[in-house]
Motif scaffolding. Sequence first.
Motif, PDB file in Angstrom:
ATOM      1  N   ARG A   5      -3.512  12.543  -6.700  1.00 54.95           N
ATOM      2  CA  ARG A   5      -3.612  13.007  -5.326  1.00 54.95           C
ATOM      3  C   ARG A   5      -4.733  12.322  -4.553  1.00 54.95           C
ATOM      4  NH1 ARG A   5      -6.806  16.269  -2.879  1.00 54.95           N
ATOM      5  NH2 ARG A   5      -7.777  17.043  -4.777  1.00 54.95           N
ATOM      6  N   VAL A   6      -5.906  12.209  -5.146  1.00 55.05           N
ATOM      7  CA  VAL A   6      -7.046  11.612  -4.446  1.00 55.05           C
ATOM      8  C   VAL A   6      -6.779  10.131  -4.169  1.00 55.05           C
ATOM      9  CG1 VAL A   6      -9.518  11.083  -4.595  1.00 55.05           C
ATOM     10  CG2 VAL A   6      -8.664  13.293  -5.396  1.00 55.05           C
ATOM     11  N   LEU A   7      -6.225   9.440  -5.146  1.00 52.67           N
ATOM     12  CA  LEU A   7      -5.893   8.032  -4.950  1.00 52.67           C
ATOM     13  C   LEU A   7      -4.848   7.875  -3.842  1.00 52.67           C
ATOM     14  CD1 LEU A   7      -6.106   5.062  -5.684  1.00 52.67           C
ATOM     15  CD2 LEU A   7      -4.440   5.480  -7.526  1.00 52.67           C
ATOM     16  N   ALA A   8      -3.850   8.743  -3.829  1.00 50.60           N
ATOM     17  CA  ALA A   8      -2.819   8.692  -2.795  1.00 50.60           C
ATOM     18  C   ALA A   8      -3.445   8.872  -1.412  1.00 50.60           C
ATOM     19  CB  ALA A   8      -1.756   9.753  -3.044  1.00 50.60           C
ATOM     20  N   GLU A   9      -4.382   9.790  -1.282  1.00 48.31           N
ATOM     21  CA  GLU A   9      -5.059  10.003  -0.002  1.00 48.31           C
ATOM     22  C   GLU A   9      -5.879   8.778   0.390  1.00 48.31           C
ATOM     23  OE1 GLU A   9      -7.346  13.603  -0.269  1.00 48.31           O
ATOM     24  OE2 GLU A   9      -5.562  14.842  -0.584  1.00 48.31           O
ATOM     25  N   PHE A  34       3.589   5.704  -5.770  1.00 51.85           N
ATOM     26  CA  PHE A  34       3.355   5.752  -7.210  1.00 51.85           C
ATOM     27  C   PHE A  34       2.264   6.768  -7.550  1.00 51.85           C
ATOM     28  CE2 PHE A  34       0.939   4.536 -10.933  1.00 51.85           C
ATOM     29  CZ  PHE A  34       1.938   4.437 -11.897  1.00 51.85           C
ATOM     30  N   ALA A  35       1.157   6.704  -6.804  1.00 48.46           N
ATOM     31  CA  ALA A  35       0.042   7.613  -7.058  1.00 48.46           C
ATOM     32  C   ALA A  35       0.474   9.067  -6.864  1.00 48.46           C
ATOM     33  CB  ALA A  35      -1.140   7.273  -6.153  1.00 48.46           C
ATOM     34  N   SER A  36       1.189   9.343  -5.791  1.00 51.83           N
ATOM     35  CA  SER A  36       1.657  10.708  -5.522  1.00 51.83           C
ATOM     36  C   SER A  36       2.598  11.203  -6.614  1.00 51.83           C
ATOM     37  CB  SER A  36       2.373  10.767  -4.173  1.00 51.83           C
ATOM     38  OG  SER A  36       1.483  10.501  -3.129  1.00 51.83           O
ATOM     39  N   THR A  37       3.519  10.339  -7.009  1.00 52.08           N
ATOM     40  CA  THR A  37       4.510  10.703  -8.025  1.00 52.08           C
ATOM     41  C   THR A  37       3.856  10.983  -9.372  1.00 52.08           C
ATOM     42  OG1 THR A  37       6.175   9.368  -6.910  1.00 52.08           O
ATOM     43  CG2 THR A  37       6.596   9.884  -9.208  1.00 52.08           C
ATOM     44  N   LEU A  80       0.832  -1.212   0.000  1.00 52.44           N
ATOM     45  CA  LEU A  80       0.000   0.000   0.000  1.00 52.44           C
ATOM     46  C   LEU A  80       0.864   1.260   0.000  1.00 52.44           C
ATOM     47  CD1 LEU A  80      -2.788  -1.186   2.447  1.00 52.44           C
ATOM     48  CD2 LEU A  80      -3.034  -0.761  -0.014  1.00 52.44           C
ATOM     49  N   ALA A  81       1.974   1.234   0.737  1.00 51.02           N
ATOM     50  CA  ALA A  81       2.885   2.382   0.758  1.00 51.02           C
ATOM     51  C   ALA A  81       3.489   2.611  -0.631  1.00 51.02           C
ATOM     52  CB  ALA A  81       3.980   2.175   1.795  1.00 51.02           C
ATOM     53  N   ASP A  82       3.873   1.531  -1.297  1.00 49.06           N
ATOM     54  CA  ASP A  82       4.424   1.650  -2.654  1.00 49.06           C
ATOM     55  C   ASP A  82       3.391   2.205  -3.627  1.00 49.06           C
ATOM     56  OD1 ASP A  82       6.850   0.655  -1.789  1.00 49.06           O
ATOM     57  OD2 ASP A  82       6.499  -1.375  -2.567  1.00 49.06           O
ATOM     58  N   LEU A  83       2.155   1.724  -3.512  1.00 49.78           N
ATOM     59  CA  LEU A  83       1.090   2.236  -4.382  1.00 49.78           C
ATOM     60  C   LEU A  83       0.835   3.720  -4.122  1.00 49.78           C
ATOM     61  CD1 LEU A  83      -1.417  -0.750  -4.226  1.00 49.78           C
ATOM     62  CD2 LEU A  83      -0.105  -0.001  -6.229  1.00 49.78           C
ATOM     63  N   LYS A  84       0.869   4.115  -2.851  1.00 46.34           N
ATOM     64  CA  LYS A  84       0.675   5.531  -2.518  1.00 46.34           C
ATOM     65  C   LYS A  84       1.788   6.375  -3.124  1.00 46.34           C
ATOM     66  CE  LYS A  84       0.490   8.956   1.030  1.00 46.34           C
ATOM     67  NZ  LYS A  84       1.003   9.343   2.298  1.00 46.34           N
TER      68      LYS A  84
END
Length: 72
Positions: A24-28, A17-20, A11-15
């Motif tokens: 933004r909404v997916l990362a949150e 990736f999403a942030s990068t 989940l941290a890796d996916l976050k």
Amino acid sequence: MPQNEWILDVLADLKTFASTNGMRVLAEQLDDTKLIAAAEIASQKEEARSLGHGESSQFGKHTGGLGRHQRA
């Protein structure tokens, strides 16, 4: 790594990736999901600890032994 804690790294890796990638909404949402996963893992550990001491579960008293406890 303990049995279910690998999911927190995923989940941290996916976050990350999403942030990068500007999601933004997916990362949150993934941040919230990681908190929920951590709480569930902690709850399972506490339940296993209780059952290991012979306390009752929702299905009755655990008598010990080997095997896996799964919920439907």
